[in-house]
Design an enzyme around this catalytic site. Structure first.
Site, mmCIF file in Angstrom:
data_model
loop_
_atom_site.group_PDB
_atom_site.id
_atom_site.type_symbol
_atom_site.label_atom_id
_atom_site.label_comp_id
_atom_site.label_asym_id
_atom_site.label_seq_id
_atom_site.Cartn_x
_atom_site.Cartn_y
_atom_site.Cartn_z
ATOM 1 N N GLU A 87 -32.701 30.293 -44.893
ATOM 2 C CA GLU A 87 -33.295 30.979 -46.040
ATOM 3 C C GLU A 87 -32.409 32.166 -46.381
ATOM 4 O OE1 GLU A 87 -37.065 33.908 -46.864
ATOM 5 O OE2 GLU A 87 -37.470 32.108 -45.682
ATOM 6 N N GLU B 234 -35.765 41.205 -51.475
ATOM 7 C CA GLU B 234 -36.867 41.186 -50.518
ATOM 8 C C GLU B 234 -37.325 42.612 -50.254
ATOM 9 O OE1 GLU B 234 -37.966 38.595 -46.763
ATOM 10 O OE2 GLU B 234 -36.243 39.875 -46.335
#
Length: 144
Positions: A15, A20
């Site tokens: 990933e 984020e």
């Protein structure tokens, strides 16, 4: 968050988190999450020039380390995430995937390279990347 992940059962194909963050966090954190064995190199020794401008937060990309924290490099701009990102009109994140690693750049709205809007972006003209994950410590073909 804005991320990509490979096919199949997570995290077998890795990933990549381009954006984020949580809650009132001010800085974006670009991270990788993988199975065991992928690392980000330790921060360069003081006085040496790093291959990127971001701030290294963690080096172990393995999803079972530190509650799936991943290996993180923080973007050094308060306009990279959250309220600062919104108030400044956003910006652009770019990812270049090459044989020697993953390079990420963050450009604040006022500093977006003009070649990004055309068909021929030229990362060699963008200066040092914000983040660099080299293949010397994480084999991209194996983990992604």
């Amino acid at each position: 968050a804005l991320w990509s992940e490979g096919p199949g059962e997570w995290p077998a194909a890795g990933e990549i988190d381009i954006i984020e963050g949580v809650n009132l966090q001010q800085f974006n954190r670009i991270s990788l999450h993988t199975t065991e064995g992928c690392q980000h190199p330790a921060a360069p020794a003081e006085g040496t020039t790093p291959a990127y401008t971001g701030r290294l937060i963690s080096t172990d990309c393995y999803n079972n380390t530190n509650g799936n924290q991943g290996c993180i490099v923080e973007v050094p701009s308060t306009n990279s995430f959250g309220a600062g990102f919104s108030q400044s009109g956003g910006g652009v994140y770019a990812l270049q995937w090459q044989e020697d690693g993953l390079r990420f750049w963050f450009f604040e709205r006022a500093n977006i390279p003009s070649d990004l809007s055309g068909n021929s972006p030229s990362p060699s003209n963008w200066g040092s990347p914000t983040v660099f994950y080299p293949t010397t410590s994480c084999n991209l073909d194996r983990y992604f």
